[in-house]
Every structure is written in C-alpha cells, then in structure tokens.
Write an enzyme that holds these catalytic residues in place. Structure first.
Site, short mmCIF file in Angstrom:
data_model
loop_
_atom_site.label_atom_id
_atom_site.label_comp_id
_atom_site.label_asym_id
_atom_site.label_seq_id
_atom_site.Cartn_x
_atom_site.Cartn_y
_atom_site.Cartn_z
N SER A 1 16.43 -6.47 5.95
CA SER A 1 15.29 -6.95 6.73
C SER A 1 14.62 -8.18 6.14
O SER A 1 13.88 -8.88 6.84
CB SER A 1 14.26 -5.83 6.89
OG SER A 1 13.82 -5.35 5.63
N HIS B 1 7.45 -6.64 3.24
CA HIS B 1 8.01 -7.99 3.34
C HIS B 1 6.99 -9.09 3.04
O HIS B 1 5.80 -8.92 3.32
CB HIS B 1 8.58 -8.20 4.74
CG HIS B 1 9.53 -7.14 5.17
ND1 HIS B 1 9.15 -6.05 5.93
CD2 HIS B 1 10.85 -6.99 4.93
CE1 HIS B 1 10.21 -5.28 6.15
NE2 HIS B 1 11.25 -5.83 5.55
N ASP C 1 3.63 -7.34 5.52
CA ASP C 1 3.49 -5.93 5.87
C ASP C 1 3.74 -5.09 4.62
O ASP C 1 3.67 -5.60 3.50
CB ASP C 1 4.41 -5.54 7.03
CG ASP C 1 5.90 -5.70 6.71
OD1 ASP C 1 6.25 -5.89 5.53
OD2 ASP C 1 6.71 -5.61 7.65
#
Length: 366
Positions: free
Chosen positions: A39, A334, A331
C-alpha cells in the site's frame, strides 16, 4: 459500487491518458518504471479486487484532486520517482487504461496488504502477493509488451534498461508476524529466523524477475514500523524517541539483511545491478527531528481516530487535518504526500546518503 468504479476508471483515463506526462519535453533516464510492493506504493490496483484494503474514497486523494486508490492524501514516493526519471505517473496494472502504448513506460503491480509471504494480509481478503505481482509482470511481457518489439533482442534490451522498484516487507510484520492471534509466524520463528525467511523468499522472487529480463532493481528497506500511529496506539511502552523499540528492532533485522543483498545478487545474477534504499534511517530521522524537514507533527495521523489517530484509520468522508504539510503521517499506516516528497528527494536522486552502493540516478543511467 459500479458507479464508483466507473468514476475511478474515468479519472484514470484522464490521469494516465491525457495528463501528468512529465516526459514530453526531455528524454527520460529510463524507458520504463515497473513497481512492485504494497500500500505504500499501490496506485489503485486494489480498486479492482474484492478486499477491505481500499483507498478509493475521500479524503484519500484530497490533494491529488480525487481518490485514486493511493493510500495517501496525494502522491506516493514512487510517483515522485517516476517524475524524477522523466516518466509519466505509472498506471496500476489492473486498470482498464493499462493497455496499448500506455504500458510502454511502465506498470504498477503493487497491492495493498500484500507481502513477501503469500499468507501475509489474508485477513483483508484479496490482494496480489509479490509472487502474484511477478506473475502479472510475466503476463505483461508476453501479452502486452512483445507486440511492440520486432525481435526478442529489442525487448530484452528494453527490459534491461528499465528500472524495477520493489517496496515490500512491512505487511509481513504488521499484518503477519505482529498479529499472533491471526498468524502463527511469531510462534514458529524468532525475529532473526523470520528475517532470514523473508530474505530467502525475496531472493527467489528477485531471481524470477531477473529470469524475466529485469536487470536494474531498487530494493527499498522497510521504515521504522514502531513509529507509525497504528502501533503507537496499541503499545504503551515506548523509548525516548516516541517509537516502539521492540518492533523497530524486528524491522532492523530484516533491513540489515536486505542491505547486504545487492552485494550477493550482483555476483550471482550476471549483468544485474541492485541498490538498497535506506528508508528506515531517513524516515526515523523525520519522526525524531521533524523540524529539520519543515514538519511539525510526527506521531499522529492527519486522518484517523483514537490514540495518535492510529486506533482506526481514515474513514470515508472523514475530515482530515487542515495543515497536512506539517504532518509526517497521513493515516494510521502511511506517510503524507509531503513526507513522500522528502523521502523521494533523498532517495530517488543523485545522493548516496540513503542509497547503497550507488545512487538511484547512477543506477538509472547504467
């Protein structure tokens, strides 16, 4: 859901079909950029698979202009890497726009929740593991790239000149080893043996890429996972730097082995060139000394809930912080766009401070 997917595809057509082409006015440093990972570098592949690991909603992408599937408020570190190479932003492999000439400058195979190990992240549902991503690269070569080259030698030269970025391994800890209630790895392996398992598995995967024609590869080290909001929210004991020492020590075992891997691979895979990007030390310094980088808040998510904004990650239509350029973390997991830009400026560059044994620029020019 169908309407949302249609909107995502339409925006990708605009993004990858007509805009953001950074290579129009000069020659790129490499013909193409192929990206593998999780991600941290996923540009939207998980939009197209049944998974809980998605970022196709606002406020994700708020500074990009719209949600793209990137787990960030804006660009990721490999977006800036592509720009540095003089290439357009790299489209996700699973996107309908990844056809025809659009694939010639590279594809992004990264998938949120993916790991080096196939079982990593399985509690999120579908994700394309690194093994799966390499299989997608193989299919790309056979079905999407070969028609553009008159003979196999030209295709081999193109692949050899292209840059391959591999940014994976974090999920093998936070979504495997550090989840003993779901995964047995921490009961089977010590920290040292688990790091050995990851490197052994990754070495075989890199050999697969090499056998497919990849020659210039970038191996990104894992960041200090003990400093991310999600881990801070769960663990009370922290060291003076505000990070969870035990977790950072585990990651360091992996990184120390990964750093030595280029030396071995450069010898065992003839004609290959590898560099290691030391994301750990750079990102740790950003967390400990944020003011050096123009940052202010280094231990709290811009978008999240609970302690450090890490107990529950960014939810649909949640109001994020307004001063995002002051935050290290977007977040619970990340970095923000500005943090990604800082990382890229120090690694996708001519500098060797966080790149071993040569700079990214030198690798691209080989």
């Amino acid at each position: 859901m169908k309407n949302l997917l249609f909107c995502v595809v339409f925006l990708e057509l605009v993004l990858f079909g007509y805009g953001h082409d950074q290579s129009r006015n000069h020659h790129p440093l490499a013909p193409a950029f192929f990206i593998f990972g999780d991600s941290l570098v996923d540009s939207g592949n998980n939009n197209y698979i049944p998974t809980l690991a998605k970022a196709n909603y606002l406020p994700y992408g708020i500074d990009f202009g719209f949600p793209t599937g990137r787990f960030c408020n804006g660009r990721t570190v490999v977006d800036y890497g592509a720009i540095y190479l003089g290439l357009p932003l790299v489209p996700p492999y699973l996107s309908p726009v990844s056809i025809g000439h659009n694939v010639l400058k590279g594809l992004n195979y990264a998938s949120a929740a993916a790991g080096i190990l196939d079982e990593t992240g399985q509690h999120y549902g579908a994700r394309t593991t690194l093994n799966g991503q390499i299989s997608q690269f193989e299919m790309t070569i056979e079905s999407k790239l070969q028609p553009f080259f008159q003979n196999p030698a030209d295709l081999r030269k193109y692949l050899a000149k292209s840059v391959i970025a591999i940014n994976i391994g974090s999920n093998d800890y936070i979504n495997n080893y550090l989840m003993p209630d779901r995964y047995s790895s921490s009961q089977i392996y010590s920290g040292e043996k688990y790091a050995n398992l990851l490197i052994k598995t990754l070495s075989a995967q890199i050999a697969r890429l090499y056998n497919l024609g990849a020659r210039k590869m970038v191996l990104a080290g894992s960041g200090p996972l003990g400093c991310i909001p999600s881990q801070l929210s769960m663990v009370k004991g922290k060291n003076n730097s505000g990070c969870v020492t035990k977790i950072n020590n585990l990651v360091s075992m992996f990184n120390s082995r990964l750093k030595d891997l280029p030396k071995t691979l450069n010898k065992t895979l003839p004609g290959s060139f590898f560099i290691y990007q030391n994301f750990y030390d750079l990102f740790h310094d950003m967390v400990v000394n944020p003011s050096r980088y123009g940052l202010v808040i280094a231990n709290k998510a811009c978008c999240g809930s609970g302690r450090y904004g890490g107990a529950l990650t960014c939810l649909p239509l949640q109001q994020p912080c307004m001063d995002r350029h002051h935050y290290v973390f977007w977040d619970a997991f990340h970095p923000t766009e500005i943090a990604n830009k800082i990382i890229s400026d120090n690694t996708f560059s001519k500098s060797t401070k966080y790149s071993h044994p040569i700079s990214f620029y030198e690798l691209a020019k080989l």
